[in-house]
Design a protein around this motif. Structure first.
Motif, PDB file in Angstrom:
ATOM      1  N   ARG A  53       0.839  -1.219   0.000  1.00 60.13           N
ATOM      2  CA  ARG A  53       0.000   0.000   0.000  1.00 60.13           C
ATOM      3  C   ARG A  53       0.863   1.255   0.000  1.00 60.13           C
ATOM      4  NH1 ARG A  53      -3.226  -2.309   3.755  1.00 60.13           N
ATOM      5  NH2 ARG A  53      -2.164  -1.203   5.427  1.00 60.13           N
ATOM      6  N   LEU A  54       1.844   1.275   0.906  1.00 63.02           N
ATOM      7  CA  LEU A  54       2.674   2.483   1.055  1.00 63.02           C
ATOM      8  C   LEU A  54       3.512   2.721  -0.207  1.00 63.02           C
ATOM      9  CD1 LEU A  54       3.458   4.739   2.999  1.00 63.02           C
ATOM     10  CD2 LEU A  54       5.258   3.256   3.923  1.00 63.02           C
ATOM     11  N   ARG A  55       4.015   1.640  -0.763  1.00 64.14           N
ATOM     12  CA  ARG A  55       4.822   1.776  -1.979  1.00 64.14           C
ATOM     13  C   ARG A  55       3.982   2.292  -3.144  1.00 64.14           C
ATOM     14  NH1 ARG A  55       9.065  -1.763  -5.373  1.00 64.14           N
ATOM     15  NH2 ARG A  55       7.536  -2.997  -6.391  1.00 64.14           N
ATOM     16  N   ALA A  56       2.754   1.792  -3.254  1.00 65.42           N
ATOM     17  CA  ALA A  56       1.874   2.275  -4.330  1.00 65.42           C
ATOM     18  C   ALA A  56       1.589   3.758  -4.135  1.00 65.42           C
ATOM     19  CB  ALA A  56       0.584   1.470  -4.350  1.00 65.42           C
ATOM     20  N   LEU A  57       1.415   4.153  -2.873  1.00 66.67           N
ATOM     21  CA  LEU A  57       1.154   5.564  -2.578  1.00 66.67           C
ATOM     22  C   LEU A  57       2.363   6.426  -2.971  1.00 66.67           C
ATOM     23  CD1 LEU A  57      -0.724   7.658  -1.254  1.00 66.67           C
ATOM     24  CD2 LEU A  57       0.290   7.069   0.966  1.00 66.67           C
ATOM     25  N   GLY A  58       3.556   5.986  -2.556  1.00 67.54           N
ATOM     26  CA  GLY A  58       4.783   6.739  -2.863  1.00 67.54           C
ATOM     27  C   GLY A  58       5.031   6.803  -4.362  1.00 67.54           C
ATOM     28  N   ALA A  59       4.853   5.671  -5.038  1.00 66.90           N
ATOM     29  CA  ALA A  59       5.079   5.635  -6.492  1.00 66.90           C
ATOM     30  C   ALA A  59       4.088   6.549  -7.200  1.00 66.90           C
ATOM     31  CB  ALA A  59       4.948   4.200  -7.003  1.00 66.90           C
ATOM     32  N   GLY A  60       2.844   6.544  -6.727  1.00 68.70           N
ATOM     33  CA  GLY A  60       1.815   7.394  -7.327  1.00 68.70           C
ATOM     34  C   GLY A  60       2.157   8.869  -7.160  1.00 68.70           C
ATOM     35  N   ILE A  61       2.630   9.238  -5.969  1.00 67.49           N
ATOM     36  CA  ILE A  61       2.987  10.646  -5.715  1.00 67.49           C
ATOM     37  C   ILE A  61       4.123  11.066  -6.635  1.00 67.49           C
ATOM     38  CG2 ILE A  61       4.058  12.203  -4.016  1.00 67.49           C
ATOM     39  CD1 ILE A  61       2.525  10.601  -1.836  1.00 67.49           C
ATOM     40  N   ARG A  62       5.140  10.234  -6.727  1.00 63.34           N
ATOM     41  CA  ARG A  62       6.287  10.602  -7.564  1.00 63.34           C
ATOM     42  C   ARG A  62       5.885  10.675  -9.046  1.00 63.34           C
ATOM     43  NH1 ARG A  62       9.238  13.559  -6.830  1.00 63.34           N
ATOM     44  NH2 ARG A  62      11.237  12.832  -7.612  1.00 63.34           N
ATOM     45  N   ALA A  63       5.053   9.722  -9.487  1.00 65.24           N
ATOM     46  CA  ALA A  63       4.639   9.731 -10.895  1.00 65.24           C
ATOM     47  C   ALA A  63       3.803  10.976 -11.194  1.00 65.24           C
ATOM     48  CB  ALA A  63       3.849   8.455 -11.210  1.00 65.24           C
ATOM     49  N   ARG A  64       2.886  11.304 -10.279  1.00 64.23           N
ATOM     50  CA  ARG A  64       2.039  12.502 -10.488  1.00 64.23           C
ATOM     51  C   ARG A  64       2.893  13.760 -10.534  1.00 64.23           C
ATOM     52  NH1 ARG A  64      -1.332  10.469  -6.944  1.00 64.23           N
ATOM     53  NH2 ARG A  64      -0.670  11.827  -5.244  1.00 64.23           N
ATOM     54  N   ASN A  65       3.839  13.842  -9.590  1.00 67.24           N
ATOM     55  CA  ASN A  65       4.671  15.047  -9.536  1.00 67.24           C
ATOM     56  C   ASN A  65       5.551  15.167 -10.776  1.00 67.24           C
ATOM     57  OD1 ASN A  65       3.728  16.013  -7.083  1.00 67.24           O
ATOM     58  ND2 ASN A  65       5.092  14.701  -5.920  1.00 67.24           N
ATOM     59  N   LEU A  66       6.092  14.039 -11.214  1.00 70.20           N
ATOM     60  CA  LEU A  66       6.946  14.095 -12.416  1.00 70.20           C
ATOM     61  C   LEU A  66       6.115  14.430 -13.655  1.00 70.20           C
ATOM     62  CD1 LEU A  66       9.393  11.104 -11.884  1.00 70.20           C
ATOM     63  CD2 LEU A  66       9.940  13.537 -11.832  1.00 70.20           C
ATOM     64  N   GLY A  67       4.876  13.979 -13.668  1.00 62.82           N
ATOM     65  CA  GLY A  67       3.998  14.270 -14.791  1.00 62.82           C
ATOM     66  C   GLY A  67       3.747  15.764 -14.944  1.00 62.82           C
ATOM     67  N   ARG A  68       3.900  16.495 -13.854  1.00 63.98           N
ATOM     68  CA  ARG A  68       3.655  17.946 -13.904  1.00 63.98           C
ATOM     69  C   ARG A  68       4.932  18.714 -13.548  1.00 63.98           C
ATOM     70  NH1 ARG A  68      -0.517  18.857  -9.598  1.00 63.98           N
ATOM     71  NH2 ARG A  68      -0.417  20.999 -10.366  1.00 63.98           N
ATOM     72  N   LEU A  69       6.056  18.144 -13.860  1.00 63.99           N
ATOM     73  CA  LEU A  69       7.335  18.713 -13.402  1.00 63.99           C
ATOM     74  C   LEU A  69       7.543  20.190 -13.784  1.00 63.99           C
ATOM     75  CD1 LEU A  69       9.941  18.034 -11.867  1.00 63.99           C
ATOM     76  CD2 LEU A  69      10.921  17.226 -14.003  1.00 63.99           C
ATOM     77  N   PRO A  70       7.386  20.559 -15.062  1.00 61.08           N
ATOM     78  CA  PRO A  70       7.653  21.968 -15.402  1.00 61.08           C
ATOM     79  C   PRO A  70       6.771  22.943 -14.620  1.00 61.08           C
ATOM     80  CG  PRO A  70       7.439  20.616 -17.385  1.00 61.08           C
ATOM     81  CD  PRO A  70       7.018  19.768 -16.241  1.00 61.08           C
ATOM     82  N   GLU A  71       5.493  22.572 -14.505  1.00 61.02           N
ATOM     83  CA  GLU A  71       4.548  23.456 -13.813  1.00 61.02           C
ATOM     84  C   GLU A  71       4.886  23.543 -12.314  1.00 61.02           C
ATOM     85  OE1 GLU A  71       0.735  21.575 -14.095  1.00 61.02           O
ATOM     86  OE2 GLU A  71       0.022  22.628 -12.293  1.00 61.02           O
ATOM     87  N   LEU A  72       5.232  22.398 -11.721  1.00 58.42           N
ATOM     88  CA  LEU A  72       5.540  22.406 -10.285  1.00 58.42           C
ATOM     89  C   LEU A  72       6.824  23.178  -9.996  1.00 58.42           C
ATOM     90  CD1 LEU A  72       4.608  18.810  -9.050  1.00 58.42           C
ATOM     91  CD2 LEU A  72       3.281  20.917  -8.913  1.00 58.42           C
ATOM     92  N   LEU A  73       7.770  23.118 -10.924  1.00 57.67           N
ATOM     93  CA  LEU A  73       9.015  23.871 -10.712  1.00 57.67           C
ATOM     94  C   LEU A  73       8.743  25.376 -10.733  1.00 57.67           C
ATOM     95  CD1 LEU A  73      11.527  21.719 -12.782  1.00 57.67           C
ATOM     96  CD2 LEU A  73      11.620  22.150 -10.317  1.00 57.67           C
ATOM     97  N   GLU A  74       7.848  25.795 -11.605  1.00 58.18           N
ATOM     98  CA  GLU A  74       7.497  27.226 -11.642  1.00 58.18           C
ATOM     99  C   GLU A  74       6.795  27.626 -10.351  1.00 58.18           C
ATOM    100  OE1 GLU A  74       5.365  28.195 -15.217  1.00 58.18           O
ATOM    101  OE2 GLU A  74       6.986  27.452 -16.473  1.00 58.18           O
ATOM    102  N   THR A  75       5.889  26.768  -9.889  1.00 59.32           N
ATOM    103  CA  THR A  75       5.191  27.055  -8.622  1.00 59.32           C
ATOM    104  C   THR A  75       6.197  27.108  -7.480  1.00 59.32           C
ATOM    105  OG1 THR A  75       3.342  25.765  -9.467  1.00 59.32           O
ATOM    106  CG2 THR A  75       3.264  26.314  -7.141  1.00 59.32           C
ATOM    107  N   LEU A  76       7.136  26.154  -7.483  1.00 58.75           N
ATOM    108  CA  LEU A  76       8.144  26.124  -6.423  1.00 58.75           C
ATOM    109  C   LEU A  76       8.951  27.430  -6.406  1.00 58.75           C
ATOM    110  CD1 LEU A  76       9.778  24.518  -4.241  1.00 58.75           C
ATOM    111  CD2 LEU A  76      11.285  23.787  -6.110  1.00 58.75           C
ATOM    112  N   GLU A  77       9.363  27.862  -7.578  1.00 57.89           N
ATOM    113  CA  GLU A  77      10.159  29.095  -7.640  1.00 57.89           C
ATOM    114  C   GLU A  77       9.381  30.269  -7.032  1.00 57.89           C
ATOM    115  OE1 GLU A  77      10.999  30.738 -11.554  1.00 57.89           O
ATOM    116  OE2 GLU A  77      12.945  31.400 -10.838  1.00 57.89           O
TER     117      GLU A  77
END
Ligand code: SF4
Length: 483
Positions: free
Chosen positions: A55-79
């Motif tokens: 369960r925990l691994r699926a949760l972690g993998a899902g978070i990383r996949a979602r975040n990578l899927g929106r990487l450019p946008e999240l980097l702009e938000t982070l900045e």
């Protein structure tokens, strides 16, 4: 040779030679075996419930996949969030650019001495050497990093950089390199010696450098996981804090950090939680008594945006740098980290390094695997490491259509290509194939075991023996009609 300040990318490498030397060092192999067995047992104890792990691994993998899927946008938000919190953001395409940014920040403030918390990105940059060449002393404050810095070595593991050394070797090193040290094998005394040196350096440092485990886009928070308190000292005592991160470290929300943090500490060191989790949200505020006056975040690309373009290989960027794949890898545990001659050794290094430095230059690394799958099995964010290893093996010799892999096709062997062409032709001509099979089954046994080209294979294992009769012959003898 590498360009000045541009990491390790241009250094000459000889994986086969380095791993052969490592295999011939019984002390090194004992040190790794003992350490890895301990780490594997501790991790297994903390993931004892398979349902919870899944369960925990699926949760972690899902978070990383979602975040990578929106990487450019999240980097702009982070900045935007970091700037809103009073931090400055610097973008660097290459290690050299990142080194120059750090140097300029330090020079502008007249800094001559910095203390460093653990940062793998700074290893990618070759930052210590670069700063030393420009007259600035950078002292590692993580105990493992401090030990290898004293000995002029690179980390041999991403979490435990001095894991290749045992207590006696460290005792000898301290007595030789630390002025006031006496020889002792007492771990507490050795730690106290390092602590005494580092305390003085923390007080005198002009700046502190650190890595970043996760950077939260929405809140502009830098998360730093550590066990020794040196990360907190490096980021809070000096007036200037410079944080170094790879651009893949961004996560969208603060609540996503908790499962990733749990996966990280359990996978890395077999701890339910680490001793410290620093959440840095900006420089010292009005009326606050401590904390840095300035915080700068340097975000390094170094090939990551190219990796991001490939839908399959982009999974490499999900890595949370726990090191579990190394601890469980039958290759890494035997040859250790230095043999890879790379910042990231083991399975994660075998997929990341060729993509960063060029798959032609580092084509041996994806082959440094038995493809047993142990790495992928323990990876807390479910990176399909074995699939990526196979993909990179193919990329090394054949430029696949539309590939963005650096150096694809440049490790092509003419002899190998000819061999496959001949093999393809033989398979396309049944009569020739039958004749070749007949000859191989009769003549294979006559070849000497130490045949040049086979020696590397037969030195440690028996030569495979061909059956006296091919399958086709046996089937025909049974009277099965040919189709
Ligand atoms: S590839 Fe997976 S197991 Fe290896 S360091 Fe990264 S997150 Fe950990």
């Amino acid at each position: 040779m590498a360009a000045e300040g541009d990491g390790l990318a241009g250094l000459e490498v000889d994986f086969l030679g380095a791993s052969t030397r490592a295999l011939a060092d019984p002390q090194l192999r004992r040190n790794f075996r003992r350490a890895m067995d301990g780490l594997m047992a501790k991790r297994a104890a903390l993931f004892a419930d398979p349902a919870e792990w899944t369960r925990l691994r699926a949760l972690g993998a899902g978070i990383r996949a979602r975040n990578l899927g929106r990487l450019p946008e999240l980097l702009e938000t982070l900045e935007r969030s970091l700037i809103r919190n009073g931090m400055a953001v610097h973008w660097a395409r290459t290690p050299l650019e990142a080194n120059r940014i750090v140097l300029e920040l330090l020079r502008a403030r007249g800094a001559t001495a910095v203390v460093k918390g653990k940062s793998m990105v700074s290893e990618e940059m070759g930052l210590n050497h670069y700063l030393a060449e420009h007259g600035i002393e950078a002292l590692e404050s993580d105990l493992g990093e401090y030990i290898i810095q004293l000995d002029g070595e690179m980390p041999s593991h991403i979490i435990m950089p001095a894991i290749h050394k045992n207590k006696d070797q460290i005792a000898r090193l301290f007595s030789q390199r630390i002025k006031e040290a006496r020889y002792t094998e007492e771990v507490d005394e050795l730690t106290a010696m390092a602590r005494a040196v580092l305390r003085r350096k923390f007080e005198a440092a002009d700046a502190g450098l650190s890595g970043v485990n996760f950077a939260v886009a929405e809140t502009g928070t830098l998360c730093l996981v550590e066990n020794e308190g040196n990360g907190r000292m490096s980021t809070h005592v000096p007036a200037l804090h410079i944080a170094l991160m790879g651009l893949e470290k961004v996560v969208e929300r603060l609540d996503e950090v908790a499962p990733l943090y749990s996966l990280l500490t359990r996978s890395a060191t077999g701890q339910a939680i680490s001793t410290y989790l620093n959440l840095i949200s900006g420089p010292r505020g009005e009326g606050e008594l401590d904390g840095p006056r300035e915080v700068h975040v340097v975000i390094l690309d170094n090939g990551r945006s190219r990796i991001f373009q490939d839908p399959e290989l982009a999974a490499t960027l999900a890595c949370i740098r726990c090191g579990a794949c190394m601890n469980h890898c039958p290759v890494y545990t035997r040859i250790g980290g230095h043999a890879y001659e790379a910042v990231y050794p083991g399975p994660i290094g075998a997929i990341l390094t060729p993509q960063v430095e060029g798959v032609g230059r580092r084509h041996e690394l994806p082959h440094a695997s038995s493809l047993c799958g142990a790495c992928a099995e323990v990876c807390p964010v479910a990176i399909p490491i074995t699939h990526l290893l196979i993909r990179l093996r193919r990329e090394a010799g054949h430029r696949l259509p539309g590939t963005s892999v650096a150096g694809a096709g440049t490790a092509r062997s003419g002899l190998e290509a000819l061999g496959w062409r001949v093999w393809g032709w033989v398979l396309g001509h049944p009569a020739v194939y039958r004749c070749a099979a007949w000859c191989a089954t009769r003549c294979w046994r006559l070849l000497p075991a130490g045949l040049p080209g086979l020696r590397a294979w037969t030195r440690t294992r028996s030569r495979p023996l061909a059956a006296r009769r091919s399958l086709g012959e046996r089937v025909r003898r049974q009277g099965v009609p040919r189709v």
